[in-house]
Write a protein that holds these residues in place. Structure first.
Motif, short mmCIF file in Angstrom:
data_model
loop_
_atom_site.label_atom_id
_atom_site.label_comp_id
_atom_site.label_asym_id
_atom_site.label_seq_id
_atom_site.Cartn_x
_atom_site.Cartn_y
_atom_site.Cartn_z
N ASP A 165 0.84 -1.20 0.00
CA ASP A 165 0.00 0.00 0.00
C ASP A 165 0.87 1.25 0.00
O ASP A 165 0.58 2.23 -0.69
N LEU A 173 1.19 4.24 -2.66
CA LEU A 173 0.95 5.62 -2.23
C LEU A 173 2.22 6.46 -2.25
O LEU A 173 2.26 7.54 -1.67
N THR A 208 -3.45 8.36 3.71
CA THR A 208 -4.07 8.18 2.41
C THR A 208 -4.29 9.54 1.76
O THR A 208 -4.88 10.44 2.38
N PRO A 209 -3.77 9.74 0.55
CA PRO A 209 -3.95 11.05 -0.09
C PRO A 209 -5.42 11.34 -0.37
O PRO A 209 -6.22 10.44 -0.58
N VAL A 210 -5.73 12.60 -0.30
CA VAL A 210 -7.11 13.02 -0.56
C VAL A 210 -7.41 12.83 -2.05
O VAL A 210 -6.66 13.27 -2.91
N THR A 211 -8.48 12.13 -2.29
CA THR A 211 -8.88 11.90 -3.68
C THR A 211 -9.34 13.21 -4.30
O THR A 211 -10.25 13.87 -3.77
N PRO A 212 -8.69 13.62 -5.37
CA PRO A 212 -9.11 14.90 -5.98
C PRO A 212 -10.53 14.81 -6.53
O PRO A 212 -10.96 13.77 -7.04
N ILE A 213 -11.21 15.89 -6.39
CA ILE A 213 -12.59 15.96 -6.89
C ILE A 213 -12.56 16.17 -8.40
O ILE A 213 -11.98 17.15 -8.88
N LYS A 214 -13.10 15.23 -9.09
CA LYS A 214 -13.14 15.33 -10.54
C LYS A 214 -14.28 16.24 -10.98
O LYS A 214 -15.41 16.10 -10.51
#
Length: 641
Positions: free
Chosen positions: A141, A145, A151-157
């Motif tokens: 993991d 990463l 855990t990196p912040v999931t970018p808002i698409k």
């Protein structure tokens, strides 16, 4: 797979309505049988059962007439990799190694994994839950990463303004009929080989959208192949729990069924009661829109009177029935018992095969044939059909495929009169009148002189195997060779006589008009298997003055010879020098022309009148458009007649 006969469901709920009423995800498990994998699949059948399955399949290669022949159906060779049709989880990038502690080398409690990556089948320490929470993260993991602890912040698409909303994409707006045809191309009608999974794309489509889920269910359940009884049990369980699925089924195919795959003795099979007359009857009740029922000798004892009555009287849309090889006493008694029923004036069946149902009495055909006004395909090879039953076929039938080989109760005069005067056979495309000359003869010289001129120009395949021929018949056959693609010749011809089918006669007066007006033949397949190794003049056949084996005899591609010639021809260097090779399967052997790449792509052999078969010289008429395999492949391409 029958892509040409599929049509939207009529008279029952639409696919969208069907999908909305289904229980949770029943379909993927139809093709996965992990829980039912037999503990021992290498046991041999007991002596009370048939000794072999004899599964035959066509092979896609550079030349025709190349088959795989096995004792067990290739659909039945299940393994964990094969039956799981869902894609496996991605493997970790690095393998692991356990390093024991120096002080306690035998300890598995202390020590460490190096590198600290998940072992085979283990997907990381984070999968271990502690009170419902993920306790830690693994090296794999962290590697994914880029070596970060959090855990990196999931970018808002950002939503693409041109992207359609759910259910409004272009493919989802297609009509159900067109969408179904597209998805049908994703269905793999090939057996599992132990390495690749089947229909993974279809499994993915089930999770794409409601529209595609509905159309994919139709592709999965339209044509059901049953290789062994546990698959039948799982299928019956699904349609029992979700009866809407049964309305999708159009074909039940038992041509690959092998009862000895899972159980070594008949008593074990009887104890499990997976496939019985009762469960088969229940299955037919749950598939009211069935159109094709393909059986064979291995399920003949399950075809009792109730099942037969349901097939003939209870399924209004049934069009094709195949009872290939069913000849047991139980099957015969069941058929005789339904003759006492009140038969309707007309049946919906248009394609019927009773190929090698040798025990059925003549009364069966005299009762059945007069009610087949929609008949197009009829295979009665080896049966006790009579002249009266043949003439009783309704005049409004449109028969294109007719197999009367080895029907010993038929007479030549009756057959000729039927072919000359009966309106149902004016559009014949395939006709087989072949017999085994060692035990029976149907047509002599005079009979052939009457028969050949009346044959229709629509004919594409003709078998006169076993008949008594003369050189005078070559002139009668020449017009037929301009549209025939398959021709099986009878006995007593010379190679010089047969050669006249491919070249014009030399005019002694020197007039070359006949040669200039000569129309080339269309033959792709020539059957000379009536001639034994002593009767077939190989020196003349391969000689300089004979055109049959020459390059200009094209499009001739396959010449069938008796199987006892195979060892001699396989060792002969002349065969290869002339551009041919030799292949065999079971009790049949062929000379096959080698393909020259400079001549363009090789003819695949697919023809509409073959209904899915690629190779030449079928002994059995198919009743469904599907790839050749299983017991049907054995009857088509492995047996002499």
């Amino acid at each position: 797979m029958d892509r040409t006969t599929s049509s939207p469901l009529v008279g029952h709920p639409t696919q969208q309505h069907v999908t909305s009423k289904l229980k949770r995800s029943p379909s993927p498990s139809l093709l996965r049988d992990n829980m039912d994998q037999p503990e021992n699949t290498t046991t041999s059948p007991d002596k009370s059962t048939r000794s072999s399955f004899s599964s035959v399949r066509e092979v896609d290669s550079d030349f025709a007439q190349s088959f795989t022949s096995t004792k067990v159906s290739s659909y039945s060779k299940l393994s964990e990799e094969v039956v799981d049709d869902l894609p496996s989880p991605p493997a970790m990038a690095t393998q692991t190694q356990f390093i024991p502690p120096v002080t306690q080398p035998n300890s598995r409690l202390h020590g460490c994994w190096f590198p600290a990556v998940a072992a085979d089948g283990f997907q990381g320490w984070k999968q271990i839950g502690v009170k419902g929470r993920q306790a830690s993260k693994s090296y794999g993991d962290l590697q994914a990463l880029k070596i970060v602890w959090s855990t990196p912040v999931t970018p808002i698409k950002k939503k693409d303004p041109e992207r359609p909303s759910p259910g409004q994409s272009t493919i989802e707006k297609l009509p159900t009929e067109i969408l179904g045809q597209i998805i049908d191309h994703l269905v793999l009608d090939v057996p599992p080989n132990g390495v690749s999974a089947r229909n993974v794309d279809l499994m993915s489509l089930l999770l794409t959208s409601r529209t595609l889920h509905s159309a994919t269910l139709n592709a999965l359940y339209k044509n059901i192949t049953i290789p062994h009884s546990r698959i039948f049990r799982k299928f019956l369980s699904h349609i029992s729990q979700n009866q809407e699925l049964g309305t999708i089924v159009r074909r039940l195919d038992f041509s690959h069924f092998n009862p000895t795959t899972l159980f070594s003795t008949a008593s074990e099979r009887a104890t499990t009661r997976n496939l019985t007359p009762e469960t088969l009857m229940q299955c037919l009740e749950l598939t009211p829109f069935l159109r094709e029922f393909l059986a064979q000798e291995y399920i003949e004892d399950e075809l009792d009177a109730k099942v037969l009555r349901k097939l003939f009287f209870g399924l209004d849309r049934l069009q094709g029935i195949d009872f290939c090889g069913c000849s047991s006493g139980a099957f015969k008694n069941a058929f005789q018992s339904i003759l006492l029923s009140d038969w309707p004036e007309a049946l919906s069946i248009s394609r019927l095969s009773l190929h090698k149902c040798i025990t059925l009495p003549s009364s069966v055909f005299e009762t059945l044939l007069p009610r087949l006004g929609n008949l197009t395909h009829l295979d009665l090879a080896g049966t006790r059909v009579t002249n009266a039953a043949l003439q009783s076929i309704p005049h409004n039938a449109k028969i294109t495929h007719l197999n009367l080989s080895k029907c010993k109760l038929l007479t030549a005069d009756a057959v000729i009169d039927f072919l000359a005067n009966h309106p149902a056979v004016k559009g014949l495309e395939l006709l087989s009148l072949g017999v085994d000359a060692r035990s029976h003869q149907l047509l002599d010289e005079d009979d052939l002189t009457k028969l050949i001129p009346i044959l229709p120009q629509s004919l594409r395949s003709l078998s006169l195997k076993g008949s008594k021929m003369a050189s005078s018949h070559i002139n009668l056959l020449r017009p037929l060779t301009k549209h025939l693609e398959e021709l099986a010749l009878g006995r007593r011809l010379k190679i010089s006589d047969i050669d006249r089918l491919f070249i014009p006669d030399e005019d002694e007066s020197g007039d070359i008009n006949e040669q200039l007006e000569w129309d080339p033949h269309s033959l792709k397949y020539l059957d000379l298997s009536d001639y034994t190794s002593a009767e077939l003049d190989l020196i003349t056949l391969f000689g300089r003055n004979t055109s049959i084996m020459k390059k200009f005899s094209a499009p001739l591609e396959v010449i069938e010879v008796t199987d006892d010639l195979y060892p001699r021809l396989a060792k002969s260097p002349v065969v290869k020098q002339l551009g041919w090779t030799v292949t065999e399967n079971g009790s049949r052997a062929w000379l096959v022309r080698l393909h020259d790449p400079e001549d363009g792509p090789r003819d695949s052999g697919l023809r509409y009148w073959k209904m899915g078969a690629s190779f030449w010289g079928m002994r059995k008429i198919p009743v469904a458009c599907a790839e050749v395999g299983g017991m049907y492949g054995s009857y088509m391409f492995k047996r002499k007649l």
